[in-house]
Design a protein around this motif. Structure first.
Motif, PDB file in Angstrom:
ATOM      1  N   HIS A   1       0.380  -1.121  -0.102  1.00 39.83           N
ATOM      2  CA  HIS A   1      -0.067  -0.054   0.082  1.00 39.83           C
ATOM      3  C   HIS A   1       0.869   0.759  -0.205  1.00 39.83           C
ATOM      4  O   HIS A   1       1.924   0.927   0.743  1.00 39.83           O
ATOM      5  CB  HIS A   1      -0.896   0.116   1.407  1.00 39.83           C
ATOM      6  N   SER A   2       1.239   1.873  -1.114  1.00 42.03           N
ATOM      7  CA  SER A   2       2.272   3.029  -0.979  1.00 42.03           C
ATOM      8  C   SER A   2       1.774   4.136  -1.943  1.00 42.03           C
ATOM      9  O   SER A   2       0.960   4.167  -2.475  1.00 42.03           O
ATOM     10  CB  SER A   2       3.541   2.188  -2.179  1.00 42.03           C
TER      11      SER A   2
ATOM     12  N   GLY B   1      10.392   6.961   3.414  1.00 42.24           N
ATOM     13  CA  GLY B   1      11.068   6.597   4.678  1.00 42.24           C
ATOM     14  C   GLY B   1      12.191   7.012   5.013  1.00 42.24           C
ATOM     15  O   GLY B   1      12.498   7.381   6.066  1.00 42.24           O
TER      16      GLY B   1
ATOM     17  N   PHE C   1      -3.028   7.596   3.593  1.00 49.65           N
ATOM     18  CA  PHE C   1      -1.586   6.793   4.348  1.00 49.65           C
ATOM     19  C   PHE C   1      -1.547   7.705   5.598  1.00 49.65           C
ATOM     20  O   PHE C   1      -1.000   8.257   6.110  1.00 49.65           O
ATOM     21  CB  PHE C   1      -0.538   7.532   3.433  1.00 49.65           C
ATOM     22  N   PRO C   2      -2.202   6.997   6.727  1.00 46.16           N
ATOM     23  CA  PRO C   2      -1.975   7.390   7.892  1.00 46.16           C
ATOM     24  C   PRO C   2      -0.743   7.194   8.602  1.00 46.16           C
ATOM     25  O   PRO C   2      -0.469   7.906   9.455  1.00 46.16           O
ATOM     26  CB  PRO C   2      -3.226   6.767   8.697  1.00 46.16           C
ATOM     27  N   LYS C   3       0.418   6.466   7.957  1.00 51.49           N
ATOM     28  CA  LYS C   3       2.054   6.182   8.423  1.00 51.49           C
ATOM     29  C   LYS C   3       2.505   7.031   8.137  1.00 51.49           C
ATOM     30  O   LYS C   3       3.745   7.055   8.640  1.00 51.49           O
ATOM     31  CB  LYS C   3       2.190   5.428   8.517  1.00 51.49           C
ATOM     32  N   VAL C   4       2.037   7.970   7.557  1.00 49.83           N
ATOM     33  CA  VAL C   4       2.692   8.963   6.624  1.00 49.83           C
ATOM     34  C   VAL C   4       2.787   9.900   7.022  1.00 49.83           C
ATOM     35  O   VAL C   4       1.566  10.354   6.904  1.00 49.83           O
ATOM     36  CB  VAL C   4       3.040   8.532   5.412  1.00 49.83           C
ATOM     37  N   ASP C   5       3.828  10.941   7.613  1.00 53.03           N
ATOM     38  CA  ASP C   5       3.432  12.493   8.208  1.00 53.03           C
ATOM     39  C   ASP C   5       3.041  12.964   6.885  1.00 53.03           C
ATOM     40  O   ASP C   5       3.358  12.506   5.840  1.00 53.03           O
ATOM     41  CB  ASP C   5       5.132  12.793   8.501  1.00 53.03           C
TER      42      ASP C   5
END
Length: 302
Positions: free
Chosen positions: A11-12, A164, A234-238
């Motif tokens: 998921h990108s 990342g 994308f909740p894990k990405v700032d």
């Protein structure tokens, strides 16, 4: 509505036009009920297209290339990512990729989710005239472990995805030394493939047409204008990094057309063959079925 389930290897952010096509109703306009699943381990995508759980897999074209002529026919029919979404993190910043700077150094890069990362870097080295054997690699471990070890002083460079890398840099753990979406050239990085296409199945062409609309929409809108969607998706990405990455991708041609380009395909085929996943570069027509994207473009009836 016709079902079209995609089994994806991740998921990108570089799959963004797919998610936008769903959000904006472009798939619905084609009378497609499109959904996604991200299995763990990733290679379950191959089971999903074999047994009919999914209509298509989404991932690296190296997988169909590796199986070609070896008992299984996997057919790529469209692409979503036209550039590698990778970045090289070093101890000091650099403006662009400098292959010579890697000679005698150690690069950490994950090997637990496929072969594309290592294949790509070694291809970039060869293209720059640097023997990949002159560089040391640690690539048999999970990416999270390697990131922690790099922060602790292991190795000289870390090859990870661009979001990342930017987060890593923001945390003071390293400096971005290359953004391959910018200076790595065109390559069919992420493609849709299936077990085989029926000439009577219009779903891949309709899917490709909606995906093209998703690409056009993203390219026409600054990331800041749909930052709320990025945060949800994308909740894990700032959020700030997500906006920065999307605008970088927009500027460098990450999303051009669902049609897999001939020159970029040939380039990646050489990289795949040099990595010994195939016996030699596979001709475009032997692996790709571009009827869906030609139909999308109007040269065939959809």
């Amino acid at each position: 509505m016709d079902r079209f389930l995609v089994s994806a290897t991740g998921h990108s952010l570089n799959y963004l036009p797919h998610y936008i096509a769903a959000e904006q109703g472009f798939f619905r306009d084609e009378e497609l009920d499109v959904s996604e699943v991200v299995p763990r381990p990733w290679d379950l995508v191959l089971d999903h297209i074999r047994d009919g759980t999914a209509e298509a897999a989404l991932g690296g074209i190296w997988v169909p290339s590796m199986f070609h002529g070896r008992g299984r026919r996997l057919v790529p029919f469209a692409q979503v990512s036209n550039r590698a979404p990778l970045a090289l993190v070093g101890r000091t910043p650099a403006e662009a990729f400098d292959a010579a700077a890697l000679v005698g150094k150690t690069v950490l890069m994950k090997g637990s989710n496929g072969a594309s990362v290592g294949l790509y870097l070694k291809m970039m080295l060869r293209e720059a005239g640097v023997d990949p054997k002159s560089v040391n690699y640690v690539q048999d471990l999970d990416g999270g472990i390697l990131q922690a070890c790099f922060a602790g002083g292991m190795g000289d460079f870390l090859l990870i995805d661009l979001p990342g890398a930017l987060a890593y840099q923001a945390a003071g753990r390293g400096a971005v030394a290359a953004v391959f979406a910018q200076d790595g050239g065109d390559i069919p990085w992420s493609v849709y493939y299936t077990e085989g296409l029926s000439p009577h199945d219009t779903r891949p062409a309709r899917f490709s047409r909606a995906l093209a609309r998703g690409m056009d929409w993203v390219n026409a809108h600054a990331a800041s204008s749909f930052s709320d969607f990025l945060a949800r998706t994308f909740p894990k990405v700032d959020p700030g990094i997500a906006v920065q990455v999307v605008d970088t991708y927009r500027a460098c041609g990450m999303w051009t057309t669902p049609q897999i380009g001939g020159a970029s395909y040939a380039r990646w085929q050489q990289g795949i063959a040099d990595g010994h996943l195939s016996d030699g570069p596979i001709s475009y027509d032997a692996l790709i079925d571009d009827a869906p994207t030609r139909a999308m473009a109007g040269s065939l009836p959809a």
